[in-house]
Design an enzyme around this catalytic site. Structure first.
Site, PDB file in Angstrom:
ATOM      1  N   SER A 130      24.499  49.119 -97.059  1.00 12.87           N
ATOM      2  CA  SER A 130      23.084  49.528 -97.077  1.00 12.87           C
ATOM      3  C   SER A 130      22.556  49.333 -98.486  1.00 12.87           C
ATOM      4  O   SER A 130      23.339  49.265 -99.448  1.00 12.87           O
ATOM      5  CB  SER A 130      22.993  51.016 -96.700  1.00 12.87           C
ATOM      6  N   TYR A 169      25.712  59.934 -96.992  1.00 11.45           N
ATOM      7  CA  TYR A 169      25.419  58.540 -96.635  1.00 11.45           C
ATOM      8  C   TYR A 169      25.570  57.631 -97.860  1.00 11.45           C
ATOM      9  O   TYR A 169      26.201  56.570 -97.789  1.00 11.45           O
ATOM     10  CB  TYR A 169      24.001  58.456 -96.064  1.00 11.45           C
TER      11      TYR A 169
HETATM   12  P1  NAD Z   1      21.979  52.856 -84.554  1.00 10.43           P
HETATM   13  O1  NAD Z   1      22.002  54.341 -84.402  1.00 10.43           O
HETATM   14  O2  NAD Z   1      21.123  52.058 -83.641  1.00 10.43           O
HETATM   15  O3  NAD Z   1      23.453  52.266 -84.484  1.00 10.43           O
HETATM   16  C1  NAD Z   1      24.582  52.979 -84.868  1.00 10.43           C
HETATM   17  C2  NAD Z   1      25.695  52.562 -83.952  1.00 10.43           C
HETATM   18  O4  NAD Z   1      26.879  53.291 -84.309  1.00 10.43           O
HETATM   19  C3  NAD Z   1      25.381  52.890 -82.489  1.00 10.43           C
HETATM   20  O5  NAD Z   1      25.872  51.847 -81.670  1.00 10.43           O
HETATM   21  C4  NAD Z   1      26.158  54.171 -82.259  1.00 10.43           C
HETATM   22  O6  NAD Z   1      26.511  54.348 -80.916  1.00 10.43           O
HETATM   23  C5  NAD Z   1      27.374  53.886 -83.126  1.00 10.43           C
HETATM   24  N1  NAD Z   1      28.137  55.077 -83.442  1.00 10.43           N
HETATM   25  C6  NAD Z   1      27.707  56.258 -83.945  1.00 10.43           C
HETATM   26  N2  NAD Z   1      28.729  57.120 -84.047  1.00 10.43           N
HETATM   27  C7  NAD Z   1      29.834  56.463 -83.613  1.00 10.43           C
HETATM   28  C8  NAD Z   1      31.196  56.823 -83.447  1.00 10.43           C
HETATM   29  N3  NAD Z   1      31.645  58.050 -83.757  1.00 10.43           N
HETATM   30  N4  NAD Z   1      32.044  55.896 -82.956  1.00 10.43           N
HETATM   31  C9  NAD Z   1      31.609  54.659 -82.607  1.00 10.43           C
HETATM   32  N5  NAD Z   1      30.336  54.269 -82.742  1.00 10.43           N
HETATM   33  C10 NAD Z   1      29.469  55.170 -83.225  1.00 10.43           C
HETATM   34  O7  NAD Z   1      21.600  52.582 -86.071  1.00 10.43           O
HETATM   35  P2  NAD Z   1      21.480  51.210 -86.904  1.00 10.43           P
HETATM   36  O8  NAD Z   1      20.281  51.365 -87.719  1.00 10.43           O
HETATM   37  O9  NAD Z   1      21.650  50.030 -86.041  1.00 10.43           O
HETATM   38  O10 NAD Z   1      22.741  51.360 -87.891  1.00 10.43           O
HETATM   39  C11 NAD Z   1      23.859  50.481 -87.871  1.00 10.43           C
HETATM   40  C12 NAD Z   1      24.470  50.413 -89.262  1.00 10.43           C
HETATM   41  O11 NAD Z   1      23.528  49.839 -90.154  1.00 10.43           O
HETATM   42  C13 NAD Z   1      24.852  51.777 -89.841  1.00 10.43           C
HETATM   43  O12 NAD Z   1      26.069  51.677 -90.551  1.00 10.43           O
HETATM   44  C14 NAD Z   1      23.697  52.060 -90.778  1.00 10.43           C
HETATM   45  O13 NAD Z   1      24.086  52.918 -91.821  1.00 10.43           O
HETATM   46  C15 NAD Z   1      23.385  50.668 -91.277  1.00 10.43           C
HETATM   47  N6  NAD Z   1      22.042  50.510 -91.860  1.00 10.43           N
HETATM   48  C16 NAD Z   1      20.923  50.702 -91.085  1.00 10.43           C
HETATM   49  C17 NAD Z   1      19.670  50.513 -91.685  1.00 10.43           C
HETATM   50  C18 NAD Z   1      18.374  50.671 -90.901  1.00 10.43           C
HETATM   51  O14 NAD Z   1      17.300  50.664 -91.500  1.00 10.43           O
HETATM   52  N7  NAD Z   1      18.390  50.777 -89.594  1.00 10.43           N
HETATM   53  C19 NAD Z   1      19.578  50.178 -93.030  1.00 10.43           C
HETATM   54  C20 NAD Z   1      20.747  50.013 -93.773  1.00 10.43           C
HETATM   55  C21 NAD Z   1      21.977  50.171 -93.161  1.00 10.43           C
END
Ligand code: NAD
Length: 257
Positions: free
Chosen positions: A139, A152
């Site tokens: 991130s 985080y």
């Molecule tokens: P999201 O909530 O759509 O996806 C998260 C995924 O992780 C989901 O599929 C969820 O089911 C899964 N998950 C959660 N807990 C879990 C567990 N215990 N075991 C297995 N799977 C689990 O969110 P996202 O935004 O797609 O985030 C995905 C990644 O990207 C994360 O690591 C997040 O930190 C990172 N990220 C997101 C953003 C953003 O703006 N959306 C920015 C930077 C980084």
């Protein structure tokens, strides 16, 4: 470019960025393994949908990424692992002194330690195959900080550190490890925050996006899951064979500020 015959495991991929990355890898010909902690019909249907759309093999394997044994079992159950995308992640926002210990532990486990356990299980498989690519979804918070996101930010900085160590330990093999550092990406989770943010600040939804949510993103645009997926595909392509141990920001200029 084609990843035909390669198997990609994407943790936390029944929604958002993980699903977007799995889609782009499948589009490029990889067989994909989707994952989350649930085991619903709709999870398995997502895999069937990717298989039908892209003519690849796609499976959904339920495994809780907060559990070290389950992380390692996911890799074993997949039976192959040429590309590992460590993506599963959760968030909690609170001042340090009020931060619930259980939330701290869960974020460290899911956002950081799962990448360690999955990588530890995947590297022997990659070494046996003579090729492997590890892509960690970190991130902008792996490179910078924001208040109230202690767990985080700590976890994502940890993932960037793990990325460098993994790269050094595999530097003389055909295995690379890099981290993608997204800024704000338009996922269902972020989209759901827009109406609440607008209501909280008495703004229109467009103002809430521009002035609050994208405050630190100079482009004033969200990144898309397709862009994160495309970056992952690039990192697994021959053009990136000498790219290892580094971070690629997809953040509209956030970390240039
Ligand atoms: P999201 O909530 O759509 O996806 C998260 C995924 O992780 C989901 O599929 C969820 O089911 C899964 N998950 C959660 N807990 C879990 C567990 N215990 N075991 C297995 N799977 C689990 O969110 P996202 O935004 O797609 O985030 C995905 C990644 O990207 C994360 O690591 C997040 O930190 C990172 N990220 C997101 C953003 C953003 O703006 N959306 C920015 C930077 C980084």
């Amino acid at each position: 470019m084609s990843f035909a015959g390669k198997t990609a495991i994407v943790t936390g991929s029944n929604s958002g960025i993980g699903l977007g990355v799995a889609r782009e890898l499948a589009r490029a010909g990889a067989n994909v393994v989707l994952n989350s902690f649930t085991d619903r019909d709709e999870d398995h249907k997502l895999a069937a949908g990717l298989a039908a759309e892209f003519g690849v093999t796609a499976r959904y394997i339920a495994a809780d990424m907060s559990d070290p044994d389950a992380c390692r079992a996911l890799i074993a159950q997949a039976g192959a692992c040429d590309i590992l995308v460590n993506n599963a992640g959760i968030q909690h926002v609170s001042p340090i002194e009020d931060f619930p210990v259980a939330k701290w532990d869960a974020i460290i486990a899911i956002n950081m330690s799962s990448a360690f356990h999955c990588t530890a299980a995947a590297l022997p498989v990659m070494r046996k195959a003579g090729w492997g690519r590890v892509v960690n979804i970190a991130s902008a918070h792996g490179l910078t900080a924001s208040p109230y996101k202690s767990a985080y930010v700590a976890a994502k900085h940890g993932v960037v550190g793990l990325t460098k160590v993994t790269a050094l330990e595999t530097a003389q093999e055909d295995i690379t490890c890099n981290a993608i550092c997204p800024g704000y990406v338009k996922t269902p989770l972020v989209e759901a925050q827009i109406p609440d943010t607008a209501a909280k600040y008495g703004m229109t939804e467009e103002e809430a996006v521009q002035k609050v949510i994208l405050e630190r993103q100079p482009s004033k645009q969200f990144a898309t899951v397709e862009q994160i997926g495309g970056t992952a595909v690039f990192l697994c392509s021959p053009a990136a064979d000498q790219i290892t141990g580094t971070t690629i920001s997809v953040d509209g200029g956030w970390t240039a500020l």
